[in-house]
Design a protein around this motif. Structure first.
Motif, PDB file in Angstrom:
ATOM      1  N   HIS A  33       0.869  -1.171   0.000  1.00 25.54           N
ATOM      2  CA  HIS A  33       0.000   0.000   0.000  1.00 25.54           C
ATOM      3  C   HIS A  33       0.911   1.228   0.000  1.00 25.54           C
ATOM      4  O   HIS A  33       1.953   1.239   0.667  1.00 25.54           O
ATOM      5  CB  HIS A  33      -0.855   0.054   1.271  1.00 25.54           C
ATOM      6  CG  HIS A  33      -1.594  -1.205   1.574  1.00 25.54           C
ATOM      7  ND1 HIS A  33      -2.575  -1.713   0.758  1.00 25.54           N
ATOM      8  CD2 HIS A  33      -1.490  -2.060   2.628  1.00 25.54           C
ATOM      9  CE1 HIS A  33      -3.041  -2.820   1.293  1.00 25.54           C
ATOM     10  NE2 HIS A  33      -2.409  -3.056   2.418  1.00 25.54           N
ATOM     11  N   CYS A  50      -4.226   7.483   0.054  1.00 21.32           N
ATOM     12  CA  CYS A  50      -3.533   6.206  -0.056  1.00 21.32           C
ATOM     13  C   CYS A  50      -4.130   5.414  -1.196  1.00 21.32           C
ATOM     14  O   CYS A  50      -5.272   5.657  -1.616  1.00 21.32           O
ATOM     15  CB  CYS A  50      -3.579   5.415   1.245  1.00 21.32           C
ATOM     16  SG  CYS A  50      -5.233   4.912   1.778  1.00 21.32           S
ATOM     17  N   ARG A  52      -4.441   1.276  -2.433  1.00 24.16           N
ATOM     18  CA  ARG A  52      -4.294  -0.083  -1.948  1.00 24.16           C
ATOM     19  C   ARG A  52      -3.528  -0.921  -2.967  1.00 24.16           C
ATOM     20  O   ARG A  52      -3.705  -0.790  -4.163  1.00 24.16           O
ATOM     21  CB  ARG A  52      -5.650  -0.713  -1.677  1.00 24.16           C
ATOM     22  CG  ARG A  52      -5.550  -2.007  -0.901  1.00 24.16           C
ATOM     23  CD  ARG A  52      -6.891  -2.534  -0.444  1.00 24.16           C
ATOM     24  NE  ARG A  52      -6.725  -3.609   0.529  1.00 24.16           N
ATOM     25  CZ  ARG A  52      -6.541  -4.880   0.223  1.00 24.16           C
ATOM     26  NH1 ARG A  52      -6.522  -5.237  -1.049  1.00 24.16           N
ATOM     27  NH2 ARG A  52      -6.378  -5.798   1.161  1.00 24.16           N
ATOM     28  N   ARG A  53      -2.696  -1.807  -2.451  1.00 24.59           N
ATOM     29  CA  ARG A  53      -1.940  -2.696  -3.321  1.00 24.59           C
ATOM     30  C   ARG A  53      -2.890  -3.593  -4.102  1.00 24.59           C
ATOM     31  O   ARG A  53      -3.977  -3.921  -3.641  1.00 24.59           O
ATOM     32  CB  ARG A  53      -0.997  -3.571  -2.493  1.00 24.59           C
ATOM     33  CG  ARG A  53      -1.715  -4.516  -1.546  1.00 24.59           C
ATOM     34  CD  ARG A  53      -0.734  -5.221  -0.640  1.00 24.59           C
ATOM     35  NE  ARG A  53      -1.414  -6.087   0.316  1.00 24.59           N
ATOM     36  CZ  ARG A  53      -0.834  -6.585   1.395  1.00 24.59           C
ATOM     37  NH1 ARG A  53       0.433  -6.298   1.662  1.00 24.59           N
ATOM     38  NH2 ARG A  53      -1.505  -7.374   2.213  1.00 24.59           N
ATOM     39  N   LYS A  58      -8.534   3.663  -3.881  1.00 19.62           N
ATOM     40  CA  LYS A  58      -7.935   4.871  -3.323  1.00 19.62           C
ATOM     41  C   LYS A  58      -8.821   5.463  -2.226  1.00 19.62           C
ATOM     42  O   LYS A  58     -10.036   5.291  -2.224  1.00 19.62           O
ATOM     43  CB  LYS A  58      -7.729   5.910  -4.428  1.00 19.62           C
ATOM     44  CG  LYS A  58      -6.980   5.367  -5.629  1.00 19.62           C
ATOM     45  CD  LYS A  58      -6.972   6.356  -6.753  1.00 19.62           C
ATOM     46  CE  LYS A  58      -6.421   5.772  -8.035  1.00 19.62           C
ATOM     47  NZ  LYS A  58      -7.308   4.844  -8.699  1.00 19.62           N
ATOM     48  N   CYS A 106      -6.854   0.640   2.198  1.00 18.87           N
ATOM     49  CA  CYS A 106      -5.476   1.102   2.426  1.00 18.87           C
ATOM     50  C   CYS A 106      -5.475   2.052   3.620  1.00 18.87           C
ATOM     51  O   CYS A 106      -6.446   2.777   3.861  1.00 18.87           O
ATOM     52  CB  CYS A 106      -4.930   1.795   1.185  1.00 18.87           C
ATOM     53  SG  CYS A 106      -5.839   3.269   0.643  1.00 18.87           S
TER      54      CYS A 106
END
Length: 128
Positions: A33, A50, A52-53, A58, A106
Motif C-alpha cells: 500500500h 492512499c 491499496r496494493r 484509493k 489502504c
C-alpha cells in the motif's frame, strides 16, 4: 530495506497544479500500500491519501478530495499524486510511505496500520 524517493515538488501559485512522483528500486505495487502525507512547518504529519496494493482502490482525506488524484503505474513502480487547485495551506513537505502489512482499505497515515518505509520528502510551496 525498501527505499522510496519522492520528486516533483516546487513553487507554484495559488490555483496551480503539481504532480508528485513516488518510486524506488524494488517497489512492487502489487505488494505495498502506498500513502501520501505531508508536514507543514510547525505542524504534525498529516495523512492525505492512499492507494491499496493490487486493487488500486484509493482513499482521500476530505481536505484534498476533489483536488488531488492518485494513480499508479505498476510497470514503472511509480505512484503519482496529481495536485490541482493548490492553495497556500497546501504548502508542506510531502512524503510517500509504503507498507506490506494487511489493511483493508489502504491505511491513511496515522491510522492503526503503520507505514514502514518512507522517502525523504519533496517540498511543495504555494504562493498566494
Amino acid at each position: 530495506q525498501l527505499q522510496l524517493v519522492e520528486s516533483g515538488g516546487g513553487l507554484v501559485q495559488s490555483g496551480g497544479s503539481l504532480r508528485l512522483f513516488c518510486t524506488g528500486p524494488g517497489l512492487n505495487l502489487a505488494n505495498y500500500h502506498i500513502g501520501w502525507f505531508r508536514q507543514a512547518p510547525g505542524k504534525g504529519r498529516e495523512g492525505g491519501s492512499c492507494i491499496r496494493r493490487g486493487s488500486g482502490t484509493k482513499r482521500y482525506k476530505s481536505s484534498v478530495k476533489g483536488r488531488f488524484t492518485l494513480s499508479a503505474d505498476e510497470t514503472k513502480s511509480t505512484v503519482y499524486l496529481q495536485m490541482d487547485s493548490l492553495a497556500p495551506e497546501d504548502t508542506a513537505t510531502y512524503y510517500c510511505g509504503a507498507t506490506a502489512r494487511y489493511a483493508l482499505p489502504c491505511p491513511m497515515y496515522g491510522e492503526s496500520v503503520p507505514y514502514d518505509f518512507f522517502g525523504q520528502g519533496t517540498q511543495v510551496t504555494v504562493s498566494s
